[in-house]
Structure formats: structure tokens, C-alpha cells
Scaffold this motif. Structure first.
Motif, PDB file in Angstrom:
ATOM      1  N   TYR A   1       0.838  -1.201   0.000  1.00  0.00           N
ATOM      2  CA  TYR A   1       0.000   0.000   0.000  1.00  0.00           C
ATOM      3  C   TYR A   1       0.876   1.255   0.000  1.00  0.00           C
ATOM      4  CZ  TYR A   1      -3.368   3.543   1.319  1.00  0.00           C
ATOM      5  OH  TYR A   1      -4.145   4.670   1.327  1.00  0.00           O
ATOM      6  N   ALA A   2       1.952   1.257   0.803  1.00  0.00           N
ATOM      7  CA  ALA A   2       2.848   2.427   0.855  1.00  0.00           C
ATOM      8  C   ALA A   2       3.483   2.678  -0.509  1.00  0.00           C
ATOM      9  CB  ALA A   2       3.929   2.219   1.913  1.00  0.00           C
ATOM     10  N   ALA A   3       3.877   1.601  -1.171  1.00  0.00           N
ATOM     11  CA  ALA A   3       4.483   1.748  -2.496  1.00  0.00           C
ATOM     12  C   ALA A   3       3.473   2.310  -3.488  1.00  0.00           C
ATOM     13  CB  ALA A   3       5.022   0.406  -2.980  1.00  0.00           C
ATOM     14  N   LEU A   4       2.246   1.767  -3.483  1.00  0.00           N
ATOM     15  CA  LEU A   4       1.199   2.278  -4.376  1.00  0.00           C
ATOM     16  C   LEU A   4       0.873   3.735  -4.071  1.00  0.00           C
ATOM     17  CD1 LEU A   4      -1.432  -0.618  -4.608  1.00  0.00           C
ATOM     18  CD2 LEU A   4      -0.213   0.445  -6.513  1.00  0.00           C
ATOM     19  N   HIS A   5       0.730   4.033  -2.789  1.00  0.00           N
ATOM     20  CA  HIS A   5       0.348   5.391  -2.368  1.00  0.00           C
ATOM     21  C   HIS A   5       1.382   6.417  -2.797  1.00  0.00           C
ATOM     22  CE1 HIS A   5      -0.290   8.773   0.468  1.00  0.00           C
ATOM     23  NE2 HIS A   5      -1.559   8.469   0.297  1.00  0.00           N
ATOM     24  N   SER A   6       2.663   6.050  -2.797  1.00  0.00           N
ATOM     25  CA  SER A   6       3.725   7.003  -3.148  1.00  0.00           C
ATOM     26  C   SER A   6       3.639   7.424  -4.617  1.00  0.00           C
ATOM     27  CB  SER A   6       5.106   6.393  -2.863  1.00  0.00           C
ATOM     28  OG  SER A   6       5.406   5.372  -3.786  1.00  0.00           O
ATOM     29  N   HIS A   7       2.983   6.620  -5.453  1.00  0.00           N
ATOM     30  CA  HIS A   7       2.887   6.944  -6.879  1.00  0.00           C
ATOM     31  C   HIS A   7       1.577   7.650  -7.234  1.00  0.00           C
ATOM     32  CE1 HIS A   7       6.551   4.977  -8.150  1.00  0.00           C
ATOM     33  NE2 HIS A   7       6.258   3.951  -7.383  1.00  0.00           N
ATOM     34  N   GLY A   8       0.660   7.769  -6.279  1.00  0.00           N
ATOM     35  CA  GLY A   8      -0.577   8.503  -6.535  1.00  0.00           C
ATOM     36  C   GLY A   8      -1.371   7.899  -7.682  1.00  0.00           C
ATOM     37  N   THR A   9      -1.716   8.749  -8.663  1.00  0.00           N
ATOM     38  CA  THR A   9      -2.573   8.328  -9.785  1.00  0.00           C
ATOM     39  C   THR A   9      -1.782   7.781 -10.971  1.00  0.00           C
ATOM     40  OG1 THR A   9      -2.592  10.580 -10.642  1.00  0.00           O
ATOM     41  CG2 THR A   9      -4.388   9.975  -9.153  1.00  0.00           C
ATOM     42  N   THR A  10      -0.456   7.633 -10.815  1.00  0.00           N
ATOM     43  CA  THR A  10       0.354   7.117 -11.936  1.00  0.00           C
ATOM     44  C   THR A  10       1.265   5.979 -11.466  1.00  0.00           C
ATOM     45  OG1 THR A  10       2.001   8.845 -11.536  1.00  0.00           O
ATOM     46  CG2 THR A  10       0.323   9.294 -13.216  1.00  0.00           C
ATOM     47  N   PRO A  11       0.679   4.864 -11.013  1.00  0.00           N
ATOM     48  CA  PRO A  11       1.518   3.754 -10.522  1.00  0.00           C
ATOM     49  C   PRO A  11       2.182   3.020 -11.673  1.00  0.00           C
ATOM     50  CG  PRO A  11      -0.775   3.087 -10.567  1.00  0.00           C
ATOM     51  CD  PRO A  11      -0.759   4.546 -10.930  1.00  0.00           C
ATOM     52  N   PRO A  12       3.365   2.455 -11.430  1.00  0.00           N
ATOM     53  CA  PRO A  12       3.990   1.595 -12.442  1.00  0.00           C
ATOM     54  C   PRO A  12       3.249   0.259 -12.517  1.00  0.00           C
ATOM     55  CG  PRO A  12       5.331   1.660 -10.467  1.00  0.00           C
ATOM     56  CD  PRO A  12       4.210   2.625 -10.240  1.00  0.00           C
ATOM     57  N   PRO A  13       3.588  -0.609 -13.467  1.00  0.00           N
ATOM     58  CA  PRO A  13       2.958  -1.935 -13.526  1.00  0.00           C
ATOM     59  C   PRO A  13       3.053  -2.660 -12.184  1.00  0.00           C
ATOM     60  CG  PRO A  13       4.215  -1.544 -15.514  1.00  0.00           C
ATOM     61  CD  PRO A  13       4.508  -0.395 -14.604  1.00  0.00           C
ATOM     62  N   VAL A  14       2.045  -3.494 -11.911  1.00  0.00           N
ATOM     63  CA  VAL A  14       1.910  -4.087 -10.584  1.00  0.00           C
ATOM     64  C   VAL A  14       3.130  -4.927 -10.194  1.00  0.00           C
ATOM     65  CG1 VAL A  14       0.651  -6.129 -11.408  1.00  0.00           C
ATOM     66  CG2 VAL A  14       0.315  -5.331  -9.070  1.00  0.00           C
ATOM     67  N   ASP A  15       3.745  -5.613 -11.158  1.00  0.00           N
ATOM     68  CA  ASP A  15       4.937  -6.406 -10.823  1.00  0.00           C
ATOM     69  C   ASP A  15       6.071  -5.517 -10.342  1.00  0.00           C
ATOM     70  OD1 ASP A  15       3.659  -8.745 -11.444  1.00  0.00           O
ATOM     71  OD2 ASP A  15       4.492  -8.894 -13.473  1.00  0.00           O
ATOM     72  N   ASP A  16       6.184  -4.312 -10.933  1.00  0.00           N
ATOM     73  CA  ASP A  16       7.207  -3.360 -10.493  1.00  0.00           C
ATOM     74  C   ASP A  16       6.905  -2.840  -9.094  1.00  0.00           C
ATOM     75  OD1 ASP A  16       7.737  -1.804 -13.767  1.00  0.00           O
ATOM     76  OD2 ASP A  16       8.368  -3.717 -12.924  1.00  0.00           O
TER      77      ASP A  16
ATOM     78  N   THR B   1      -2.428  -5.203 -15.454  1.00  0.00           N
ATOM     79  CA  THR B   1      -1.184  -4.429 -15.347  1.00  0.00           C
ATOM     80  C   THR B   1      -1.203  -3.419 -14.210  1.00  0.00           C
ATOM     81  OG1 THR B   1      -0.911  -4.636 -17.735  1.00  0.00           O
ATOM     82  CG2 THR B   1       0.429  -2.958 -16.638  1.00  0.00           C
ATOM     83  N   TYR B   2      -2.329  -2.734 -13.995  1.00  0.00           N
ATOM     84  CA  TYR B   2      -2.342  -1.600 -13.069  1.00  0.00           C
ATOM     85  C   TYR B   2      -3.334  -1.795 -11.922  1.00  0.00           C
ATOM     86  CZ  TYR B   2       0.195   0.790 -16.766  1.00  0.00           C
ATOM     87  OH  TYR B   2       1.122   1.138 -17.702  1.00  0.00           O
ATOM     88  N   CYS B   3      -2.879  -1.352 -10.736  1.00  0.00           N
ATOM     89  CA  CYS B   3      -3.783  -1.244  -9.603  1.00  0.00           C
ATOM     90  C   CYS B   3      -3.555   0.103  -8.932  1.00  0.00           C
ATOM     91  CB  CYS B   3      -3.591  -2.398  -8.619  1.00  0.00           C
ATOM     92  SG  CYS B   3      -1.930  -2.521  -7.939  1.00  0.00           S
ATOM     93  N   PHE B   4      -4.593   0.593  -8.243  1.00  0.00           N
ATOM     94  CA  PHE B   4      -4.555   1.923  -7.636  1.00  0.00           C
ATOM     95  C   PHE B   4      -5.020   1.824  -6.191  1.00  0.00           C
ATOM     96  CE2 PHE B   4      -4.139   4.581 -11.471  1.00  0.00           C
ATOM     97  CZ  PHE B   4      -4.437   3.637 -12.459  1.00  0.00           C
ATOM     98  N   THR B   5      -4.560   2.752  -5.372  1.00  0.00           N
ATOM     99  CA  THR B   5      -5.149   2.867  -4.041  1.00  0.00           C
ATOM    100  C   THR B   5      -6.587   3.337  -4.205  1.00  0.00           C
ATOM    101  OG1 THR B   5      -4.504   5.173  -3.737  1.00  0.00           O
ATOM    102  CG2 THR B   5      -2.931   3.485  -3.010  1.00  0.00           C
ATOM    103  N   ALA B   6      -7.426   3.027  -3.209  1.00  0.00           N
ATOM    104  CA  ALA B   6      -8.836   3.425  -3.288  1.00  0.00           C
ATOM    105  C   ALA B   6      -8.961   4.939  -3.425  1.00  0.00           C
ATOM    106  CB  ALA B   6      -9.577   2.937  -2.043  1.00  0.00           C
ATOM    107  N   GLU B   7      -8.091   5.675  -2.713  1.00  0.00           N
ATOM    108  CA  GLU B   7      -8.166   7.137  -2.764  1.00  0.00           C
ATOM    109  C   GLU B   7      -7.851   7.663  -4.164  1.00  0.00           C
ATOM    110  OE1 GLU B   7      -6.470   5.324  -0.673  1.00  0.00           O
ATOM    111  OE2 GLU B   7      -6.650   6.003   1.400  1.00  0.00           O
ATOM    112  N   SER B   8      -6.807   7.108  -4.782  1.00  0.00           N
ATOM    113  CA  SER B   8      -6.431   7.563  -6.121  1.00  0.00           C
ATOM    114  C   SER B   8      -7.512   7.227  -7.139  1.00  0.00           C
ATOM    115  CB  SER B   8      -5.104   6.928  -6.539  1.00  0.00           C
ATOM    116  OG  SER B   8      -4.059   7.372  -5.712  1.00  0.00           O
ATOM    117  N   LEU B   9      -8.076   6.009  -7.022  1.00  0.00           N
ATOM    118  CA  LEU B   9      -9.119   5.610  -7.967  1.00  0.00           C
ATOM    119  C   LEU B   9     -10.358   6.481  -7.802  1.00  0.00           C
ATOM    120  CD1 LEU B   9      -9.550   3.552 -10.192  1.00  0.00           C
ATOM    121  CD2 LEU B   9     -10.606   2.035  -8.523  1.00  0.00           C
ATOM    122  N   GLN B  10     -10.686   6.828  -6.555  1.00  0.00           N
ATOM    123  CA  GLN B  10     -11.829   7.708  -6.308  1.00  0.00           C
ATOM    124  C   GLN B  10     -11.592   9.086  -6.917  1.00  0.00           C
ATOM    125  OE1 GLN B  10     -14.705   6.993  -5.178  1.00  0.00           O
ATOM    126  NE2 GLN B  10     -15.585   9.043  -4.989  1.00  0.00           N
ATOM    127  N   GLN B  11     -10.354   9.583  -6.801  1.00  0.00           N
ATOM    128  CA  GLN B  11      -9.997  10.886  -7.384  1.00  0.00           C
ATOM    129  C   GLN B  11     -10.181  10.862  -8.908  1.00  0.00           C
ATOM    130  OE1 GLN B  11      -6.048  12.214  -6.269  1.00  0.00           O
ATOM    131  NE2 GLN B  11      -5.848  13.451  -8.108  1.00  0.00           N
TER     132      GLN B  11
END
Length: 646
Positions: free
Chosen positions: A536-551, A582-592
Motif C-alpha cells: 500500500y505504501a508503495a502504491l500510495h507514493s505513486h498517486g494516480t500514476t503507478p507503475p505496472p503491478v509487478d514493479d 497491469t495496473y492497480c490503484f489505491t482506493a483514494e487515487s481511484l476515487q480521485q
């Protein structure tokens, strides 16, 4: 001869077409013939750089660099122009503006030299009416350059006409520039190397930065040879100290003439390394061809910096394939021979063949990663490096690093003194104005974003929780074993600082030279929680532009199996959502992103994918899977090329 401290002068450099009277004018002004080579005397042209001292009416003086005007010696002209403060553009009254006038003017402009005095030479050969006509032609020819309104003085070196007026104008222009500061470590680009019987090796150059005194130790870059200064001269007089801006001659000890080349730098030891690439703001400005073709990314070019010229490739950033004349863009320049470059240095670019000035610019980052596609943090860093806000530059450098970075490294990238950076960041931390930035350990001098530190510590925790789960009887693991299992390489100092932070904050325990996790007994449940939190911390640090999930898994310190479990746990908790493989987002980013999409469609009724991409403030690679996800969830519905609310 009495030793004394030199004043910190300004350097005036000549520019102009061959045979427009530059050297003759300098000799008339200073009493010194700058043409020192026998070949120059024989051919009547300047080949190498010439130097002189010009006393001014106010009692001060200017250092003078006389450069060649012949098209074959433009490289020497660039070497001479690097480091000058004021240009003396010589245009013969009987010729007017010529090809090298335009090329030299472009060089001055690209080197950031905006202060100029125009000397209309050889005025004894023409009448007043012609002088007036040529003066108007010069003004028209310089329109659109920083020199369009420069003072223009008609002179004759042969008769002495208006030479005193020219000196007065030069003095006035010099007064406007006297506040320039050039403090910092020593940087001197060498333009001449020779030996003097009984003295040994001597080098000359314009001191770009810092001050030089006898017995000072200096380093030759790029060779790394250390040498000592025996004595210092400025314009033929021995001095106790030469300050930045001076034409300086140094008698060196412990280095042979064969060890040095024009183009080498003398520096304060350890303050600068040669680099084989740099990021820059580049302007495509063909000097002699108004109808020039666009410049293609990846072109092989000549790069002139200081007193050296090397070849390399110029690559435009962010998928830009070409640049039209007059355009400016970010570029990465990859060199065939490393250069000792720093932020804010100016450079000139010449085409590979035929060799012509085609542009130049400003060095921004002297040791960037190999890349031309920029992340948001890359763009922010380059933009900050163009400005003069030192604290913003420090923040941008820290933001661009996914591991803690040392103050020394920040200093190198920013070209700012270590003491200045330590004071800025230390004062900020003390006042707690920006809690997102933190230092690691008094003995390490490392800085990072708090989220970066937390992410690395979580990765260490995950390793130890997994270790305890697999080996419940073990009391802990060796520090070296922990480092070997860490998912990415960290410099020793960086790993040690992060480990000390983890121990100091109670995340890990050090006992009997072993590292353990304080909640080791929680077993698999704790492992899953830690992995989920780390992901979650890794996803959150990228906001609305996360890298591919494996990364993201790798960034969080998780292998593929751990990552899939952690993502499933986050989805069950409603903290993260996967929109495709490929991509997943935090709930907050997806809501935004959802709110931005809904707001756009409420306003427009329907919109294309491009319009919705812009509304979300993201790129196409994210927008398309997001919109398909919203279609699937019946938030939107697609009809042809447009979407509306479902």
C-alpha cells in the motif's frame, strides 16, 4: 617583485569576422599585441587565443581575451568566449556584418553573454555618411538578439579616433557587472600549457570559480592527477591570490607538460568528476543558415565546453523527434569523451559535418540516468535546476531519488556548497516546515522523503518476518545476510543509515549482532499484514500514476507470490483495486480519478477518451484501462468514440 592580492576583474572578449581589426584594436587600446605566434604574425590572422590587460579611465582594469575570426578557428573562439563577462563585437565599417559576425554573435548568445559593446572598426577608411549607413545595417542585423541595443562606437585603431570614448563605454558597461559573485571550489579550464626553463610547467586560463593561492593543492580533471601551485601570476605580475574572473597563470609542481592538455580543468580536489552524459536545456539556433532543417533527435554533434570540444549524440526528451530553428527543449547529451561539467555551465553545439554552430544551452544535471522519457519527478527536477531557488532545488533532487541521498551528492548535482545545503535543510528540519523530508543519522548526512524511508524499512521488515516464519527457532539473522536478501542494491552507507533508523524507531531489533523483528511470533498473519502495508505504501507514493503491478511488488520488497497475496488482502480491505492485469490503484487515487471523470461527463454530457484523459490529468496508458474499468463497473458507458454516464 612584491607579492600582492589581485583584484577580481571582469573579462572582455573580442568577437567578429576575420580581418575586422580585433587584434589591431586590442593593441591600440592596451599597448599589447595579442598575436603571439610567429604564424599569426606571418599570416596576419589570429589562430590561438591572445590576452592583454586594459586599464580603464576609472582606475580599474579589464582582462582581455582576443579570439580568432577565421571560420576554421571557431572552436578557439568558443574556448575564448567561455568565461568572459563582456563582449567587444568588432565590425569593420567597410564590410559590415559578415558570416563569422553572425556565428560569433550566436556563440555569445548561447553562452549567456548578454552584455556587449560594438566597435565599428576601420572608420578611417570610410566617410561619415557611410558610417551612419553601416550603423543602421548593424542595428538591423542584430535585431532579435540581446545585442540589438548595445552601445556602438565608431573607432579607428590606426588614427586613434574615439578610442578614449570606447574605453569610457567599456568602463560604464563593466560597472553594471561588478556585483557578480563567483565563490566556490576552484574551477579553471586550461587553455595553454608550456614550460619555462628553471620554473617548470605553467598553465594559463580564465579562473571560472574560487580563488587560487601559492602552495594550494589542485586536481587535474579528467586524469585525476594531483599537483601543487608553486606561484600565481595575473597579467605578468606575481600575486598572493588570484580571484574568479582573472586571467591566471599557474606554475605547477609535480606535474609534467605531457600530463596536461588544453581543455583539462584544474579543480579543488574531489569536488568534480568528468561525466559522459548530461541533461540540458538546449536551444537550436543555426548561426549561418536561416533556412536550416529541423534538428533530429540522436544527431551526432560536436560539444564545446570550456576550452575543449568533443563529439557526442544529442537526444531530445519525451519522444520529441526533432527541433525547429529557434526552439528550445530538454535534451540528454551523451559524450564520446567525458567532460568535467557542472549545473549552470554553458555549452555550444556544432554540427558534425560541415562543422557549423547550430545551438547550445545550459547544463542542468551533470550525471543523470540514461533516459529520455521523463517521469514527473524528472521534469520537476529539471525545472528546479533552471531556477535560483536553492531550497526548491534540494527538494527536487531528493524527490527524484528512490533511496536516501547524501548532502555531498545533492551538492554535486545542484552545484552548491555542501555547507549551504546543510544549512538550508537543517534549518528547515529544525523548524519542521516540511515534515515530509527527513535526515538519517548525524553521522551519515543523508536525506530522503519520509515515505521513501518508510518503504525501505518495510521491505527490511518483510524480509525478517519471512525469515522468522521459515525458521521459527532462529533468534535473528546477520546484518550481511539481511543486506544480501534486500530486493535492490543499496550503497553501504545508505543501507547502514536505513537499518539504524529502523532500529531507532523500534521497527527492528539488534541484539548480539543479529537483526530480528519485534513481532516475529505473529507468524504468517503478521507477514501478510506487513506485506500489505508495504505494498500500500508503495502504491500510495505513486498517486494516480503507478507503475505496472509487478514493479510495485518489487519496489515494496515482495516477490510475486507475496505481492499477489498482499494485493488480495488490500482488495478485501477496500484499500486498493486492480483495474486490469497491469495496473492497480489505491482506493483514494481511484476515487480521485472517478470523480474527475464523472465531473467532466456531468458538464459535457459526453466526451472522448482524449477529453477524459485530460480531465483526469493523466496519460493515455492509464486513461484507457481506467475508462474500460469504469465501463465494466457501469459508471460510464461507451457509444462509438465517446462516453457518457451510465
Amino acid at each position: 617583485m612584491a607579492h600582492h592580492k589581485s583584484e577580481s576583474p571582469l573579462i572582455v572578449g573580442t568577437a567578429g569576422h576575420i580581418d575586422h581589426g580585433k587584434s589591431t584594436l586590442i593593441e591600440a587600446l592596451t599597448g599589447t599585441d595579442p598575436d603571439r605566434l610567429a604564424e599569426e604574425k606571418r599570416r596576419g590572422i589570429t589562430i590561438e587565443l591572445g590576452f592583454a590587460r586594459l586599464p580603464l579611465p576609472d582606475g580599474t582594469s579589464l582582462g582581455v581575451v582576443d579570439v580568432p575570426g577565421h571560420e576554421r578557428f571557431v572552436r578557439q573562439m568558443i574556448a575564448g568566449a567561455s568565461g568572459i563577462d563582456l563582449a567587444l563585437l568588432c565590425i569593420a565599417a567597410d564590410d559590415g556584418i559578415m558570416p563569422q559576425t553572425r556565428e560569433h554573435t550566436a556563440v555569445l548568445q548561447l553562452l549567456g553573454i548578454t552584455n556587449c559593446v560594438i566597435a565599428l572598426t576601420k572608420c578611417d577608411l570610410v566617410d561619415e555618411e557611410w558610417i551612419e549607413l553601416v550603423s543602421e545595417e548593424v542595428r538591423a542585423g542584430l535585431e532579435g538578439t540581446p545585442f540589438a541595443d548595445a552601445p556602438l562606437v565608431p573607432v579607428s585603431a590606426r588614427t586613434g579616433q574615439e578610442l578614449d570614448e570606447l574605453k569610457s563605454v567599456l568602463a560604464d558597461q563593466a560597472q553594471k557587472l561588478r556585483s557578480t559573485s563567483k565563490e566556490g571550489p576552484v574551477r579553471l579550464p586550461i587553455d595553454r600549457v608550456f614550460t619555462i626553463k628553471g620554473a617548470g610547467t605553467v598553465v594559463t586560463g580564465t579562473l571560472w570559480q574560487g580563488s587560487v593561492v601559492p602552495d594550494m593543492e589542485l586536481e587535474v580533471v579528467p586524469s585525476g592527477i594531483l599537483t601543487r601551485v608553486r606561484s600565481v601570476q595575473v597579467h605578468g605580475s606575481e600575486v598572493q591570490e588570484s580571484l574568479a574572473g582573472n586571467r591566471t597563470a599557474l606554475n605547477l609542481v609535480g606535474v609534467k607538460k605531457e600530463d596536461l592538455d588544453p581543455g583539462d580543468f584544474l579543480i579543488t580536489p574531489g569536488t568534480l568528476e568528468a561525466s559522459n552524459r548530461f541533461d540540458a536545456q538546449f536551444t537550436y539556433l543555426p548561426a549561418t543558415n536561416a533556412q536550416a532543417k529541423p534538428l533530429e533527435s540522436g544527431s551526432t554533434v560536436h560539444i564545446a565546453h570550456g576550452t575543449r570540444e568533443v563529439t557526442g549524440r544529442l537526444l531530445l526528451m519525451d519522444g520529441l523527434n526533432e527541433l525547429a530553428p529557434g526552439q528550445t527543449a530538454f535534451a540528454q547529451i551523451r559524450l564520446d569523451v567525458p567532460l568535467p561539467i557542472s549545473r549552470s555551465d554553458r555549452f555550444i553545439v556544432r554540427s558534425f559535418s560541415p562543422v557549423r554552430v547550430i545551438g547550445g544551452g545550459t547544463v542542468l544535471n551533470s550525471t543523470p540516468h540514461h533516459r529520455t522519457n521523463l517521469k514527473d519527478t524528472d521534469r520537476s527536477l529539471l525545472a528546479a535546476l533552471m531556477e535560483s531557488d536553492d531550497l526548491a532545488i534540494c527538494h527536487a533532487i531528493i524527490d527524484s531519488c528512490d533511496i536516501p541521498i547524501s548532502i555531498k551528492e545533492i551538492s554535486r548535482i545542484a552545484n552548491l556548497p555542501v555547507e549551504r545545503i546543510a544549512k538550508l535543510l537543517g534549518s528547515e528540519a529544525k523548524n519542521a516546515k516540511r515534515p515530509e523530508y527527513t535526515s538519517l543519522g548525524a553521522n551519515h548526512g543523508l536525506w530522503a522523503k519520509r515515505t521513501t524511508v518508510q518503504r525501505h524499512i518495510m521491505a527490511m521488515e518483510n524480509i525478517l518476518v519471512a525469515f522468522h516464519a521459515n525458521e521459527p527457532a532462529a533468534t535473528g539473522m546477520a546484518i550481511n545476510a539481511l543486506k544480501q536478501r534486500y530486493p535492490r542494491h543499496l550503497p553501504d552507507e545508505c543501507f547502514k543509515a536505513l537499518l539504524e533508523e529502523a532500529i531507532a524507531t523500534g521497527k527492528l531489533v539488534l541484539e548480539k549482532n543479529e537483526i530480528s523483528h519485534p513481532k516475529a511470533g505473529a507468524g504468517a498473519r503478521n507477514l501478510e499484514k506487513q506485506a500489505a502495508d508495504s505494498l500500500y505504501a508503495a502504491l500510495h507514493s505513486h498517486g494516480t500514476t503507478p507503475p505496472p503491478v509487478d514493479d510495485v511488488f518489487e519496489e515494496a520488497g515482495l516477490d510475486a507470490a507475496q505481492g499477489r497475496k498482499a494485493l488480495l488482502a488490500l482488495e478485501k480491505q477496500g484499500r486498493a483495486l486492480r483495474v486490469n492485469k497491469t495496473y492497480c490503484f489505491t482506493a483514494e487515487s481511484l476515487q480521485q480519478l472517478r470523480e474527475a471523470t464523472v465531473a467532466c461527463l456531468q458538464e459535457k454530457g459526453s466526451a472522448t477518451a482524449t477529453e477524459l484523459k485530460d480531465a483526469m490529468g493523466t496519460s493515455r496508458k492509464y486513461a484507457i484501462p481506467l475508462l474500460e474499468y469504469f465501463d465494466e463497473k457501469r459508471i460510464t458507458k461507451r457509444s462509438g468514440d465517446e462516453r457518457s454516464l451510465a
